[in-house]
Design a protein around this motif. Structure first.
Motif, short mmCIF file in Angstrom:
data_model
loop_
_atom_site.label_atom_id
_atom_site.label_comp_id
_atom_site.label_asym_id
_atom_site.label_seq_id
_atom_site.Cartn_x
_atom_site.Cartn_y
_atom_site.Cartn_z
N LYS A 152 -11.02 5.79 2.91
CA LYS A 152 -10.96 4.81 1.84
C LYS A 152 -9.58 4.16 1.86
CE LYS A 152 -14.32 7.30 -0.97
NZ LYS A 152 -14.74 7.75 -2.33
N LEU A 153 -9.49 2.96 1.30
CA LEU A 153 -8.26 2.17 1.38
C LEU A 153 -7.63 2.02 0.01
CD1 LEU A 153 -9.64 -0.70 3.65
CD2 LEU A 153 -8.50 1.40 4.39
N ALA A 154 -6.33 2.22 -0.06
CA ALA A 154 -5.57 1.98 -1.28
C ALA A 154 -4.35 1.12 -0.94
CB ALA A 154 -5.14 3.30 -1.91
N PHE A 155 -4.21 -0.01 -1.64
CA PHE A 155 -3.09 -0.92 -1.43
C PHE A 155 -2.20 -0.91 -2.67
CE2 PHE A 155 -6.65 -2.60 0.98
CZ PHE A 155 -6.10 -2.91 2.21
N LYS A 156 -0.89 -0.80 -2.47
CA LYS A 156 0.04 -0.88 -3.59
C LYS A 156 1.06 -1.99 -3.34
CE LYS A 156 3.44 1.56 -6.42
NZ LYS A 156 4.23 2.79 -6.65
N PHE A 157 1.12 -2.91 -4.28
CA PHE A 157 2.10 -3.99 -4.24
C PHE A 157 3.43 -3.45 -4.75
CE2 PHE A 157 4.18 -7.39 -6.78
CZ PHE A 157 4.62 -8.16 -5.73
N ILE A 158 4.49 -3.67 -3.99
CA ILE A 158 5.82 -3.23 -4.38
C ILE A 158 6.58 -4.44 -4.92
CG2 ILE A 158 7.98 -2.17 -3.63
CD1 ILE A 158 6.38 -0.74 -1.47
N PRO A 159 6.79 -4.50 -6.23
CA PRO A 159 7.46 -5.68 -6.80
C PRO A 159 8.86 -5.86 -6.23
CG PRO A 159 6.44 -4.32 -8.52
CD PRO A 159 6.41 -3.52 -7.26
N PRO A 160 9.31 -7.10 -6.09
CA PRO A 160 10.66 -7.37 -5.59
C PRO A 160 11.74 -6.91 -6.56
CG PRO A 160 9.59 -9.41 -6.29
CD PRO A 160 8.55 -8.32 -6.36
#
Length: 266
Positions: free
Chosen positions: A258-266
């Protein structure tokens, strides 16, 4: 001729109309006769081509890969003599061999391995001896049609522009990752492809889509992370991608991921 394409591992093969293709676990099988489907003695009934892909990261020397493959294939059939020669096909390099079987076996056996980028393909071809004049030209044509894909057309992308494997659907991040403190920075997708095939897919397709891989921890690896992790960068985005194995109690590289994406804020 029908064309079989493996979008995750990134290759395709063309086969005659009279042949049949089936996916059997993590192996692609091509048969010259429907009677051979599912038979453990398929090679004594009809022509059979088996193709199995493996992740080649970090890249391995081809000789140990060949030795492992030939020990499995030839050992099962009691091969008496194994010679080998260099093999080049579709921009890949490897080793091939015509294998001599005991006289009691009514089969001929050929095996080969090819390395192309981060993918290794393992081949085995068997057929009844009396069918050699019919089967071998067709088998040669199928294997010679091999093409490695630069990218897969028609892919979907998530909201941050990362490619998604065919068949993967949105899922609740909390169903995959527990105790998420910032759910607005997460996306998740569910599917049934093996974690090794998913890694091969992203090693190829991220670069095509313009993403730079800053960090990659494969699964399995010496790092006891328990899943594959990539951190990627494009424009103002930095994303961490986790490819998490699920399924049976015993987790392997071919377990569904399964896929999990996490956006890392600037």
């Amino acid at each position: 001729m029908p064309i079989f394409q493996q979008p995750l591992w990134g290759y395709e093969l063309a086969y005659p109309e009279s042949w049949i293709h089936r996916s059997v676990d993590d192996t692609e099988a091509f048969y010259s006769d429907p009677e051979a489907l599912g038979s453990e003695a398929a090679g004594t009934i009809a022509g059979q081509i088996l193709v199995r892909a493996e992740l080649n990261y970090p890249p391995r020397l081809i000789e140990p890969v060949w030795n492992q493959h030939i020990a499995q294939v030839a050992g099962m059939l009691g091969a008496r003599q194994v010679g080998s020669a260099p093999w080049r096909m579709a921009g890949a390099t490897g080793i091939e061999a015509e294998i001599v079987l005991p006289k009691r076996e009514n089969q001929r056996l050929w095996a080969g391995v090819l390395a192309h980028g981060y993918v290794i393909l393992k081949f085995a071809v068997t057929h009844p001896k009396q069918e050699r004049g019919i089967i071998e030209p067709a088998a040669t044509s199928i294997i010679s049609s091999l093409k490695f894909l630069k990218n897969v057309d028609g892919l979907a992308f998530n909201d941050w522009g990362l490619p998604l494997p065919p068949g993967y659907q949105p899922a609740a991040p909390s169903a995959i990752i527990k105790d998420i403190a910032d759910p607005q920075n997460w996306q998740a997708f569910d599917g049934q492809n093996g974690i090794d095939a998913l890694q091969a897919f992203y090693l190829r397709e991220l670069e095509v889509a313009g993403w730079e891989i800053l960090e990659y921890v494969p699964f399995p690896s010496l790092v006891e992370l328990g899943f594959a992790r990539m951190q990627v960068h494009k424009d103002d985005y930095i994303i961490t991608l986790g490819i998490l194995p699920f399924g049976a109690e015993t987790i392997t590289a071919s377990s569904p991921g399964k896929l999990a994406f996490k956006f890392i804020p600037p």
